[in-house]
Design an enzyme around this catalytic site. Structure first.
Site, PDB file in Angstrom:
ATOM      1  CB  CYS A   1      12.676   8.508   9.411  1.00 34.28           C
ATOM      2  SG  CYS A   1      13.695   7.351   8.499  1.00 34.28           S
TER       3      CYS A   1
ATOM      4  CD  GLU B   1       9.322  12.517  12.214  1.00 36.88           C
ATOM      5  OE1 GLU B   1       8.136  12.148  12.250  1.00 36.88           O
ATOM      6  OE2 GLU B   1      10.241  11.832  11.723  1.00 36.88           O
TER       7      GLU B   1
ATOM      8  CD  GLU C   1      12.191   0.309  10.877  1.00 34.06           C
ATOM      9  OE1 GLU C   1      12.698   1.356  11.316  1.00 34.06           O
ATOM     10  OE2 GLU C   1      12.585  -0.817  11.193  1.00 34.06           O
TER      11      GLU C   1
ATOM     12  CB  THR D   1       0.260   6.165  10.988  1.00 30.94           C
ATOM     13  OG1 THR D   1       0.241   7.561  10.711  1.00 30.94           O
ATOM     14  CG2 THR D   1      -0.639   5.451  10.018  1.00 30.94           C
ATOM     15  N   GLY D   2       1.507   4.376  13.315  1.00 27.09           N
ATOM     16  CA  GLY D   2       1.988   3.072  13.781  1.00 27.09           C
ATOM     17  C   GLY D   2       1.154   2.561  14.947  1.00 27.09           C
TER      18      GLY D   2
ATOM     19  N   GLY E   1       6.143   4.800   8.734  1.00 30.94           N
ATOM     20  CA  GLY E   1       5.404   6.061   8.684  1.00 30.94           C
ATOM     21  C   GLY E   1       5.450   6.738  10.037  1.00 30.94           C
TER      22      GLY E   1
ATOM     23  CE  LYS F   1      -1.882   3.006   1.930  1.00 27.86           C
ATOM     24  NZ  LYS F   1      -1.675   4.437   1.507  1.00 27.86           N
TER      25      LYS F   1
HETATM   26  P1  NAD Z   1       2.025   8.335   7.461  1.00 28.87           P
HETATM   27  O1  NAD Z   1       2.013   7.596   8.760  1.00 28.87           O
HETATM   28  O2  NAD Z   1       1.099   9.459   7.293  1.00 28.87           O
HETATM   29  O3  NAD Z   1       1.734   7.352   6.250  1.00 28.87           O
HETATM   30  C1  NAD Z   1       2.510   6.199   6.005  1.00 28.87           C
HETATM   31  C2  NAD Z   1       1.664   5.212   5.233  1.00 28.87           C
HETATM   32  O4  NAD Z   1       0.582   4.771   6.067  1.00 28.87           O
HETATM   33  C3  NAD Z   1       1.022   5.766   3.975  1.00 28.87           C
HETATM   34  O5  NAD Z   1       0.971   4.769   2.986  1.00 28.87           O
HETATM   35  C4  NAD Z   1      -0.374   6.138   4.455  1.00 28.87           C
HETATM   36  O6  NAD Z   1      -1.322   6.178   3.422  1.00 28.87           O
HETATM   37  C5  NAD Z   1      -0.644   4.991   5.417  1.00 28.87           C
HETATM   38  N1  NAD Z   1      -1.652   5.301   6.446  1.00 28.87           N
HETATM   39  C6  NAD Z   1      -1.990   6.515   6.960  1.00 28.87           C
HETATM   40  N2  NAD Z   1      -2.971   6.368   7.884  1.00 28.87           N
HETATM   41  C7  NAD Z   1      -3.236   5.039   7.964  1.00 28.87           C
HETATM   42  C8  NAD Z   1      -4.130   4.274   8.737  1.00 28.87           C
HETATM   43  N3  NAD Z   1      -4.967   4.826   9.620  1.00 28.87           N
HETATM   44  N4  NAD Z   1      -4.129   2.913   8.589  1.00 28.87           N
HETATM   45  C9  NAD Z   1      -3.283   2.336   7.713  1.00 28.87           C
HETATM   46  N5  NAD Z   1      -2.412   3.015   6.932  1.00 28.87           N
HETATM   47  C10 NAD Z   1      -2.386   4.348   7.069  1.00 28.87           C
HETATM   48  O7  NAD Z   1       3.553   8.762   7.250  1.00 28.87           O
HETATM   49  P2  NAD Z   1       4.118   9.645   6.033  1.00 28.87           P
HETATM   50  O8  NAD Z   1       3.691  11.046   6.278  1.00 28.87           O
HETATM   51  O9  NAD Z   1       3.824   8.965   4.743  1.00 28.87           O
HETATM   52  O10 NAD Z   1       5.689   9.493   6.269  1.00 28.87           O
HETATM   53  C11 NAD Z   1       6.420  10.305   7.121  1.00 28.87           C
HETATM   54  C12 NAD Z   1       6.689   9.593   8.431  1.00 28.87           C
HETATM   55  O11 NAD Z   1       7.350   8.347   8.189  1.00 28.87           O
HETATM   56  C13 NAD Z   1       7.609  10.355   9.346  1.00 28.87           C
HETATM   57  O12 NAD Z   1       7.135  10.281  10.654  1.00 28.87           O
HETATM   58  C14 NAD Z   1       8.938   9.599   9.208  1.00 28.87           C
HETATM   59  O13 NAD Z   1       9.808   9.748  10.288  1.00 28.87           O
HETATM   60  C15 NAD Z   1       8.468   8.201   9.042  1.00 28.87           C
HETATM   61  N6  NAD Z   1       9.491   7.386   8.401  1.00 28.87           N
HETATM   62  C16 NAD Z   1      10.152   6.456   9.156  1.00 28.87           C
HETATM   63  C17 NAD Z   1      11.159   5.681   8.587  1.00 28.87           C
HETATM   64  C18 NAD Z   1      11.899   4.649   9.391  1.00 28.87           C
HETATM   65  O14 NAD Z   1      12.519   3.785   8.785  1.00 28.87           O
HETATM   66  N7  NAD Z   1      11.843   4.698  10.710  1.00 28.87           N
HETATM   67  C19 NAD Z   1      11.478   5.846   7.245  1.00 28.87           C
HETATM   68  C20 NAD Z   1      10.783   6.813   6.498  1.00 28.87           C
HETATM   69  C21 NAD Z   1       9.775   7.567   7.090  1.00 28.87           C
END
Ligand code: NAD
Length: 482
Positions: free
Chosen positions: A286, A385, A252, A234-235, A230, A177
């Site tokens: 990140c 962040e 992550e 969201t996690g 993400g 996804k």
């Molecule tokens: P996000 O959490 O908004 O979205 C990530 C993914 O989850 C997307 O595909 C989104 O559509 C999906 N999503 C959103 N809400 C959801 C839900 N309720 N249920 C299931 N899926 C859902 O994150 P983002 O804005 O896309 O990315 C930025 C974030 O990611 C930052 O916090 C960054 O630090 C983190 N990140 C972490 C790493 C790592 O390896 N630790 C790497 C890259 C990015």
């Protein structure tokens, strides 16, 4: 893929139109115009992808193949990615807004990632265990089954590869996804996978919003594991969705990583590296070292060098290879990040580099870099962040104060320490509570080594043999000699 064409989902080895005929628009951050219209997968489409993945898994044309045979297909996929590097890098830059040189590097690193796991597939060993009963006891690493991979927008192709490559190497069938801002290159990967010989249903791509498509995937009892990258919030939601089915989850999440600078280092060089780390991908990383911590004795001098190097970053059209920074991913994200500049001022930090001092293209979602000096650990610009081109510089006196300051956060992803004292390097690297620490470098990621966070930066690890293990279950078998 042609410009102007509608992008469909990739399910069961072919393009699939969404059941409810809905499409969403993907904008080009550098221009603010529509780049593509993409299938919006609803719950029925997600169910279809899960069913295709389940069928392919049960039929065993991938999961029951020898690991060596799976590795050969992944090698072909790596080569196909290399053959298509220019096309993939163009789409990546146009959907994320990241500089074209970075996109090329990331696409090629994604190919390296498939090569690493192609070779690792047949090196996933079990154990023999000297149990007390009469017989022979051994463990096997078997694939988890159907795996949902939820990917963010900041490194869309690379992070897709970090998840798809080990999951497939271990014999799983997967559903990706991608993030709504950036679904295009994952859709290309689906097609390339089928072209190089992945059986139908083994690699499926379902674009759509997180709230609908992502939730349908994470909550479905037909999914055995969810691997998510993400935001931390969201996690947490993914964990809740997975809990009723005891679905395995790896996360992550976000970061607020420090660069810690001690007296005695080459200040100009370290300031240059600190700038590179914090402002690469416009700070949407990140691992961005967004909290700079500097020993009091060199603080003023360091800030001078740091501001100079950040000022020198060229910002503009990401398709122009001369530019080091492009726009942010969306207008709303740019506005959110710009809001932190206002908050930093209101909190009393000193804005030593004002984003308004640099001209940026009028069209598109650009924001020039900001730097706050005299920042304190209780300020929101230090605690939260920001995920954009805004950093803070704090001063410390002693090594212990630096460690305490670095650990004063809910995050624990990565960090750097710069020092000429080996003992100090080891003490700080050991005591900062983060999954990845770098000494005298800003580099955090090696395909061969585990990557992931402590505390609210996640659970589980990407990359290295650790990631391969995370896409397996341990099975124990006992053969009686009686
Ligand atoms: P996000 O959490 O908004 O979205 C990530 C993914 O989850 C997307 O595909 C989104 O559509 C999906 N999503 C959103 N809400 C959801 C839900 N309720 N249920 C299931 N899926 C859902 O994150 P983002 O804005 O896309 O990315 C930025 C974030 O990611 C930052 O916090 C960054 O630090 C983190 N990140 C972490 C790493 C790592 O390896 N630790 C790497 C890259 C990015």
């Amino acid at each position: 893929m042609e410009q102007g064409k509608r992008w469909l989902a990739w399910i069961d080895g072919q393009e699939v139109a969404p059941a409810e005929s809905r499409f969403f628009k993907v904008e080009e951050p550098a221009t603010g115009t529509v780049l593509a219209e993409v299938a919006q997968c609803g719950p029925n489409d997600v169910k279809k992808a899960i069913a295709a993945a389940r069928r392919s898994f049960e039929e065993g044309r991938w999961s029951q193949q020898s690991a060596t045979a799976r590795g050969k297909v992944l090698l072909r996929l790596a080569q196909s990615i290399r053959d298509n590097v220019d096309m993939l890098a163009q789409w990546e830059t146009r959907q994320v807004g990241k500089p074209i040189r970075d996109s090329r590097d990331e696409v090629l690193t994604a190919a390296d990632c498939f090569e690493y796991y192609a070779g690792a597939a047949n090196k996933l060993y079990g154990h023999t265990i000297p149990v007390s009963a009469a017989g022979f006891d051994y463990t096997l690493r078997v694939p988890v089954g159907v795996v949902g991979l939820i990917v963010p927008w900041n490194f869309p192709f690379l992070i897709t590869a970090w998840k798809v490559a080990p999951a497939l190497a271990a014999g799983n069938s997967v559903i990706v996804k991608p993030a709504s801002y950036t679904p295009l290159t994952a859709l290309v990967l689906g097609r390339l996978g089928t072209e190089v010989g992945l059986p139908d249903g083994v690699l499926n791509i379902v674009p759509g919003p997180g709230r609908e498509t992502g939730e349908a995937l994470a909550a479905d009892p037909g999914v055995d594991k969810v691997a998510f990258t993400g935001e931390t919030t969201t996690g947490s939601r993914i964990l809740q969705l997975a809990a009723p089915n005891i679905t395995r989850v790896s996360l992550e999440l976000g970061g607020k990583s420090p660069t810690i600078v001690f007296d005695g280092v080459d200040l100009d060089h370290v300031a240059y590296l600190a700038a590179q780390s914090a402002y690469a991908n416009s700070g949407q990383d990140c691992c961005a070292r967004s909290r700079i911590m500097v020993q009091q004795s060199i603080y003023e001098k360091f800030v001078e060098h740091y501001v100079k190097h950040v000022q020198q970053l060229s910002i503009g059209d990401p398709l122009n290879p001369e530019n080091a920074m492009g726009p942010l991913v969306s207008a709303s994200h740019r506005n959110r990040v710009a809001g932190y500049v206002e908050r930093g001022l209101a909190e009393g930090a000193e804005l030593v580099l004002d984003p308004r001092s640099k001209e940026v293209p009028a069209q598109g979602f650009y924001l020039a870099p900001a730097i706050f000096a005299q920042a304190r650990s209780d300020m929101s610009i230090v605690r939260e962040e920001i995920f954009g081109p805004v950093t803070t510089v704090q001063a410390f006196d002693s090594e212990q104060e630096a460690i305490t300051m670095a650990n004063d956060t809910t995050y624990g992803l990565s960090g750097s320490v710069f020092t000429r004292d080996v003992g100090q390097a080891l003490r700080v690297a050991n005591q900062v509570r983060a999954g990845v620490m770098s000494v005298n470098t800003i580099r955090s990621v090696h395909l061969e080594a585990p990557f992931g966070g402590f505390k609210q930066s996640g659970m589980g690890r990407e990359l290295g043999m650790e990631a391969l293990e995370m896409y397996t279950e341990v099975k124990n078998v006992f053969i009686s000699m009686e």
